[in-house]
Enzyme design. Structure first.
Site, PDB file in Angstrom:
ATOM      1  CG  ASN A 107      12.240  -9.968   1.183  1.00  0.00           C
ATOM      2  OD1 ASN A 107      12.566  -8.791   1.138  1.00  0.00           O
ATOM      3  ND2 ASN A 107      10.996 -10.373   1.054  1.00  0.00           N
TER       4      ASN A 107
ATOM      5  CB  SER B  88      -1.320 -17.279  -0.773  1.00  0.00           C
ATOM      6  OG  SER B  88      -1.908 -16.127  -1.359  1.00  0.00           O
TER       7      SER B  88
ATOM      8  CE1 TYR C 294       1.967 -15.593  -3.901  1.00  0.00           C
ATOM      9  CE2 TYR C 294       4.074 -16.343  -3.032  1.00  0.00           C
ATOM     10  CZ  TYR C 294       2.760 -15.938  -2.842  1.00  0.00           C
ATOM     11  OH  TYR C 294       2.246 -15.917  -1.568  1.00  0.00           O
TER      12      TYR C 294
ATOM     13  CE  LYS D  32       3.252 -19.108  -0.696  1.00  0.00           C
ATOM     14  NZ  LYS D  32       4.104 -19.529   0.452  1.00  0.00           N
TER      15      LYS D  32
ATOM     16  CG  ASN E 246       2.027  -6.569  -1.057  1.00  0.00           C
ATOM     17  OD1 ASN E 246       2.975  -7.119  -0.545  1.00  0.00           O
ATOM     18  ND2 ASN E 246       1.229  -7.188  -1.928  1.00  0.00           N
TER      19      ASN E 246
HETATM   20  C1  WQD Z   1      -4.203  -5.171  -3.285  1.00  0.00           C
HETATM   21  C2  WQD Z   1      -5.083  -4.279  -4.115  1.00  0.00           C
HETATM   22  C3  WQD Z   1      -4.257  -3.851  -6.335  1.00  0.00           C
HETATM   23  C4  WQD Z   1      -0.722  -1.618  -5.095  1.00  0.00           C
HETATM   24  C5  WQD Z   1      -0.749 -10.067  -3.323  1.00  0.00           C
HETATM   25  C6  WQD Z   1      -0.391 -11.475  -3.673  1.00  0.00           C
HETATM   26  C7  WQD Z   1      -0.907 -12.402  -2.600  1.00  0.00           C
HETATM   27  C8  WQD Z   1      -0.365 -11.957  -1.277  1.00  0.00           C
HETATM   28  C9  WQD Z   1      -0.790 -10.527  -0.979  1.00  0.00           C
HETATM   29  C10 WQD Z   1       1.699 -13.081  -0.736  1.00  0.00           C
HETATM   30  C11 WQD Z   1      -5.211  -4.751  -5.564  1.00  0.00           C
HETATM   31  C12 WQD Z   1      -4.297  -2.568  -5.507  1.00  0.00           C
HETATM   32  C13 WQD Z   1      -1.887  -2.354  -5.075  1.00  0.00           C
HETATM   33  C14 WQD Z   1      -0.726  -0.301  -5.644  1.00  0.00           C
HETATM   34  C15 WQD Z   1      -3.071  -0.523  -6.093  1.00  0.00           C
HETATM   35  N1  WQD Z   1       1.053 -12.043  -1.257  1.00  0.00           N
HETATM   36  N2  WQD Z   1      -3.036  -1.809  -5.549  1.00  0.00           N
HETATM   37  N3  WQD Z   1      -1.904   0.202  -6.114  1.00  0.00           N
HETATM   38  O1  WQD Z   1      -2.419  -8.403  -5.265  1.00  0.00           O
HETATM   39  O2  WQD Z   1      -4.290  -8.721  -3.551  1.00  0.00           O
HETATM   40  O3  WQD Z   1      -2.152  -9.946  -3.285  1.00  0.00           O
HETATM   41  O4  WQD Z   1      -0.246  -9.722  -2.058  1.00  0.00           O
HETATM   42  O5  WQD Z   1       1.235 -14.069  -0.248  1.00  0.00           O
HETATM   43  O6  WQD Z   1      -0.477 -13.707  -2.888  1.00  0.00           O
HETATM   44  O7  WQD Z   1      -1.039 -11.815  -4.873  1.00  0.00           O
HETATM   45  O8  WQD Z   1      -2.209  -7.494  -2.897  1.00  0.00           O
HETATM   46  O9  WQD Z   1      -1.452  -5.346  -1.998  1.00  0.00           O
HETATM   47  O10 WQD Z   1      -0.604  -6.062  -4.288  1.00  0.00           O
HETATM   48  O11 WQD Z   1      -2.981  -5.353  -4.009  1.00  0.00           O
HETATM   49  O12 WQD Z   1      -4.131  -0.052  -6.528  1.00  0.00           O
HETATM   50  O13 WQD Z   1       0.319   0.422  -5.695  1.00  0.00           O
HETATM   51  O14 WQD Z   1      -4.498  -2.976  -4.165  1.00  0.00           O
HETATM   52  O15 WQD Z   1      -4.725  -3.595  -7.657  1.00  0.00           O
HETATM   53  O16 WQD Z   1      -6.518  -4.474  -5.998  1.00  0.00           O
HETATM   54  P1  WQD Z   1      -2.840  -8.620  -3.861  1.00  0.00           P
HETATM   55  P2  WQD Z   1      -1.722  -6.029  -3.288  1.00  0.00           P
END
Ligand code: WQD
Length: 338
Positions: free
Chosen positions: A35, A125, A150, A154, A200
């Protein structure tokens, strides 16, 4: 002082390698490039003027891990980033996640407990908290039932390290519970390189701003928050990288009060999805094309860190604002889109 950084060609790993080199450490990277890309080595070298040692090894191959530690017996510390980290994929392929995230951790720890003294920093995390009951979230908040394999890896990873430290006083470990990492190095030589459609928020925003994606879908605006969208603690990746160096130093210098410690690494400030979009529009001068859609399964409403322990014990505090981090993310997106 030689430090092994597993996953050192990845997003957070590469930024941490830069900060380690800036502090004078000799770095050897193990990465399987599943990755990430070896090209990241060029970016690191451009920033620091030093090319870290690099070995392309799959940590699932036990004999390769044993051979590495025979050849690098002078490794005094390990910062362990290498892991699969896509929440959705982990639901579809749990065994891939348990083998890659847990099996490899066990192989690494077996090598470390065989040394006279070893320092180990684990990439954990805030996902271990699930939806915490109280904000801001402290390290004593209960670990909740994981929402995904996942997240479970952790939680299990932390437990495996804690159990191992209990019976191996020569092993000193710190788990850093990241909140939401974002941004890119100010030099625009390294940054996030999501493969395929970004899961993300921030990379999806910058790719939409760059015209790679048609429109951002905001997953729900009916949450009990200030504007209905989810709240997260977005931490600048360079701030996060510096926390790793401070944690490592704490162990190398024997300053830790226990041989297994846990720290939250966040800004201590929560931002809604709409506030993150506004930040992008402010720093880029562009209007972002987005629409509100249904909630995403598994999302929690709110998470932001209580950073008192990291501030007072680790001596670390985030220095960069959401806008500064977003500006770096946008600069990076423009750079890689040429
Ligand atoms: C953030 C917010 C979504 C994408 C994850 C993992 C966590 C860590 C960080 C590894 C949320 C919203 C997102 C999109 C959206 N990863 N969103 N539209 O879910 O908080 O955390 O990534 O360690 O372990 O769980 O991060 O960036 O996916 O989402 O509205 O296209 O943005 O609903 O509220 P998340 P995220």
């Amino acid at each position: 002082m030689k430090i092994l950084v597993t996953g050192g060609l990845g997003f957070i790993g590469s930024h941490t390698v830069v900060e380690l080199q800036n502090e004078g450490y000799e770095v050897v990277i193990i990465d399987d490039c599943s990755n990430s890309s070896e090209k990241v080595l060029e970016g690191i070298t451009t920033i620091t003027g030093k090319t870290p040692l690099f070995e392309k090894i799959d940590l699932k191959e036990k004999s390769k891990v044993e051979d590495f530690f025979k050849r690098h017996a002078d490794v005094q510390g390990v910062i362990h980033f290498a892991a699969s980290k896509a929440v959705g994929e982990s639901v579809e392929k749990p065994l891939l996640y348990y083998e890659n995230n847990i099996g490899t951790l066990v192989y690494l720890l077996k090598e470390l407990v065989a040394k006279n003294k070893a320092s180990f920093i684990f990439s954990s995390s805030c996902t271990v908290y699930g939806q915490a009951d109280e904000m801001p979230i402290t390290e004593s908040a209960p670990v909740k039932q994981a929402e995904s394999p996942y997240g479970n890896t952790k939680q299990m990873g932390e437990e495996i390290i804690a159990d191992t430290c209990k019976v191996n006083a020569n092993l000193n470990a710190i788990a850093l519970r990241y909140f939401n990492p974002m941004g890119a190095h100010p030099s625009v030589q390294i940054g996030e390189l999501p493969i395929g459609v970004p899961q993300n928020l921030v990379p999806f925003i910058t790719q939409t701003g760059a015209g790679l994606r048609e429109q951002l879908s905001v997953f729900g605006d009916d949450y009990p928050t200030s504007d209905g969208t989810c709240v997260r603690d977005y931490i600048y990746v360079v701030d996060l990288a510096k926390a790793h160096v401070l944690a490592l130093k704490r162990l190398l210098e024997g300053k830790n009060s226990d041989n297994y410690e846990v720290f939250n690494v966040g800004t201590g400030k929560g931002s809604t999805v709409l506030e993150v979009i506004k930040s992008f529009e402010k720093v880029s001068g562009k209007k972002l094309n987005y629409k509100i859609v249904d909630r995403r399964a598994g999302d929690i409403t709110t998470a932001y860190a209580d950073t008192t322990k990291a501030n007072e014990v680790l001596g670390w505090k985030s220095q960069y604002s959401l806008d500064e981090a977003m500006k770096s993310a946008w600069n990076w997106e423009q750079k890689i889109r040429g």
